[in-house]
Write a protein that holds these residues in place. Structure first.
Motif, PDB file in Angstrom:
ATOM      1  N   VAL A  64      13.772 -29.468 -38.422  1.00 55.93           N
ATOM      2  CA  VAL A  64      13.295 -29.200 -37.064  1.00 55.93           C
ATOM      3  C   VAL A  64      12.310 -30.280 -36.632  1.00 55.93           C
ATOM      4  O   VAL A  64      12.386 -30.815 -35.518  1.00 55.93           O
ATOM      5  CB  VAL A  64      12.631 -27.810 -36.987  1.00 55.93           C
ATOM      6  N   LEU A  65      11.390 -30.631 -37.529  1.00 57.87           N
ATOM      7  CA  LEU A  65      10.351 -31.605 -37.186  1.00 57.87           C
ATOM      8  C   LEU A  65      10.924 -32.996 -36.955  1.00 57.87           C
ATOM      9  O   LEU A  65      10.349 -33.783 -36.195  1.00 57.87           O
ATOM     10  CB  LEU A  65       9.300 -31.646 -38.296  1.00 57.87           C
ATOM     11  N   GLU A  66      12.048 -33.300 -37.582  1.00 61.20           N
ATOM     12  CA  GLU A  66      12.673 -34.611 -37.383  1.00 61.20           C
ATOM     13  C   GLU A  66      13.077 -34.837 -35.932  1.00 61.20           C
ATOM     14  O   GLU A  66      13.189 -35.979 -35.479  1.00 61.20           O
ATOM     15  CB  GLU A  66      13.907 -34.745 -38.283  1.00 61.20           C
ATOM     16  N   ARG A  67      13.281 -33.756 -35.192  1.00 63.35           N
ATOM     17  CA  ARG A  67      13.731 -33.865 -33.802  1.00 63.35           C
ATOM     18  C   ARG A  67      12.576 -33.767 -32.808  1.00 63.35           C
ATOM     19  O   ARG A  67      12.810 -33.700 -31.602  1.00 63.35           O
ATOM     20  CB  ARG A  67      14.765 -32.774 -33.513  1.00 63.35           C
ATOM     21  N   LEU A  68      11.340 -33.741 -33.339  1.00 64.16           N
ATOM     22  CA  LEU A  68      10.168 -33.582 -32.484  1.00 64.16           C
ATOM     23  C   LEU A  68       9.225 -34.768 -32.642  1.00 64.16           C
ATOM     24  O   LEU A  68       9.277 -35.480 -33.652  1.00 64.16           O
ATOM     25  CB  LEU A  68       9.436 -32.285 -32.846  1.00 64.16           C
ATOM     26  N   PRO A  69       8.343 -34.992 -31.678  1.00 64.13           N
ATOM     27  CA  PRO A  69       7.365 -36.074 -31.804  1.00 64.13           C
ATOM     28  C   PRO A  69       6.529 -35.899 -33.074  1.00 64.13           C
ATOM     29  O   PRO A  69       6.232 -34.769 -33.480  1.00 64.13           O
ATOM     30  CB  PRO A  69       6.503 -35.911 -30.544  1.00 64.13           C
ATOM     31  N   PRO A  70       6.134 -36.981 -33.728  1.00 61.08           N
ATOM     32  CA  PRO A  70       5.401 -36.891 -35.000  1.00 61.08           C
ATOM     33  C   PRO A  70       4.051 -36.197 -34.878  1.00 61.08           C
ATOM     34  O   PRO A  70       3.535 -35.676 -35.869  1.00 61.08           O
ATOM     35  CB  PRO A  70       5.241 -38.351 -35.428  1.00 61.08           C
ATOM     36  N   GLU A  71       3.476 -36.181 -33.680  1.00 56.82           N
ATOM     37  CA  GLU A  71       2.164 -35.545 -33.498  1.00 56.82           C
ATOM     38  C   GLU A  71       2.276 -34.057 -33.169  1.00 56.82           C
ATOM     39  O   GLU A  71       1.267 -33.398 -32.882  1.00 56.82           O
ATOM     40  CB  GLU A  71       1.387 -36.256 -32.389  1.00 56.82           C
ATOM     41  N   THR A  72       3.470 -33.487 -33.222  1.00 55.42           N
ATOM     42  CA  THR A  72       3.664 -32.071 -32.905  1.00 55.42           C
ATOM     43  C   THR A  72       2.824 -31.179 -33.814  1.00 55.42           C
ATOM     44  O   THR A  72       2.806 -31.347 -35.036  1.00 55.42           O
ATOM     45  CB  THR A  72       5.148 -31.687 -33.052  1.00 55.42           C
ATOM     46  N   VAL A  73       2.129 -30.227 -33.216  1.00 51.80           N
ATOM     47  CA  VAL A  73       1.331 -29.256 -33.966  1.00 51.80           C
ATOM     48  C   VAL A  73       2.214 -28.057 -34.302  1.00 51.80           C
ATOM     49  O   VAL A  73       2.890 -27.506 -33.426  1.00 51.80           O
ATOM     50  CB  VAL A  73       0.114 -28.790 -33.138  1.00 51.80           C
ATOM     51  N   VAL A  74       2.209 -27.644 -35.566  1.00 45.67           N
ATOM     52  CA  VAL A  74       3.034 -26.522 -36.010  1.00 45.67           C
ATOM     53  C   VAL A  74       2.198 -25.241 -35.969  1.00 45.67           C
ATOM     54  O   VAL A  74       1.115 -25.168 -36.548  1.00 45.67           O
ATOM     55  CB  VAL A  74       3.574 -26.751 -37.431  1.00 45.67           C
TER      56      VAL A  74
END
Length: 254
Positions: A64-74
């Motif tokens: 999932v994170l691979e498809r989101l900006p690297p600075e995305t907060v989980v």
């Protein structure tokens, strides 16, 4: 940071998480159900992972994170994982205010289950709560208000002293077998083995409810009730998730 630029990718699968997303949207927070380059936060279920390490709804978080900006907060629960060390997280299960309010919802749900199993009101019903943590305290407060005959089993001498000062009957954990006679409702909140089937079988009229994350009551007739807020009160649970997210966005600007 203002909460206005926030865009949350809702990846949760539970009813509570869906309620949280709807509540956030009603409060003016952008919520989407697909990844976009503008996403600032990823919302997953609380707790977030199954026993095999996958997301509760299936799939791997890394995918999932691979498809989101690297600075995305989980945003989720129990996020202290090696694959998240490079990401900022908002771990709701590490937030004391969330945990306290969630315990109150858990206690309310537990008493609904107990009432159905008892077939009677709580007034003057002899009840034993095992454990004096958040959920134990919430249970005691709610049951006391209903006129319940209450005993609390607590391991800590300090806790038992405080219970006595509050006018409540308290016993040590090893003393539990000696006070079970006449108990109609037994609620465990301690995630370690406390009573086995041989002891519990002696009290067939006692409703036995285990709320702990790991079994404390083992035997036939034990009602295992875990994850109650999301199952029995998803709207309340979702509202709490959303309110906690809004508070933490303002507090920490993440």
């Amino acid at each position: 940071m203002s909460v206005n630029p926030v865009l949350i990718y809702h990846k949760g699968t539970t009813a509570a998480c869906a309620q949280a997303a709807a509540f956030l949207s009603d409060r003016g927070i952008g919520v989407v159900d697909h990844p976009t380059p503008e996403v600032s936060h990823l919302l997953v279920d609380v707790p977030s992972f199954s026993s095999d390490g996958a997301l509760r709804g299936g799939g791997q978080l890394s995918e999932v994170l691979e498809r989101l900006p690297p600075e995305t907060v989980v945003i989720g629960g129990r996020l202290n994982r090696p694959d998240l060390h490079k990401h900022r997280v908002m771990d709701l299960l590490a937030d004391e205010e969330y945990l306290a309010k969630n315990a109150a919802i858990t206690a309310h749900c537990a008493l609904e289950i107990a009432a159905a199993a008892l077939g009677t009101t709580f007034r003057e019903t002899p009840t034993l709560i095992i454990g004096w943590g958040r959920i134990g305290k919430c249970l005691a407060a709610q049951l006391s208000g209903l006129g319940c005959g209450l005993t609390v089993a607590a391991r800590s001498a300090k806790d038992r002293a405080m219970l006595a000062a509050l006018g409540r009957k308290a016993v040590d954990i090893p003393e539990i077998p000696g006070v079970l006679t006449g108990i109609r409702l037994l609620i465990n909140t301690v995630p370690v083995p406390i009573l086995d089937g041989e002891i519990l079988a002696k009290y067939p009229k006692c409703v036995k409810l285990d709320l702990a994350s790991a079994p404390g009551l083992v035997g036939t007739g034990v009602i295992c009730a875990r994850g109650l807020p999301g199952r029995y009160a998803p709207e309340s649970s979702g509202r709490l998730i959303a309110e906690t997210i809004l508070r933490k966005l303002k507090e920490a600007a993440i």
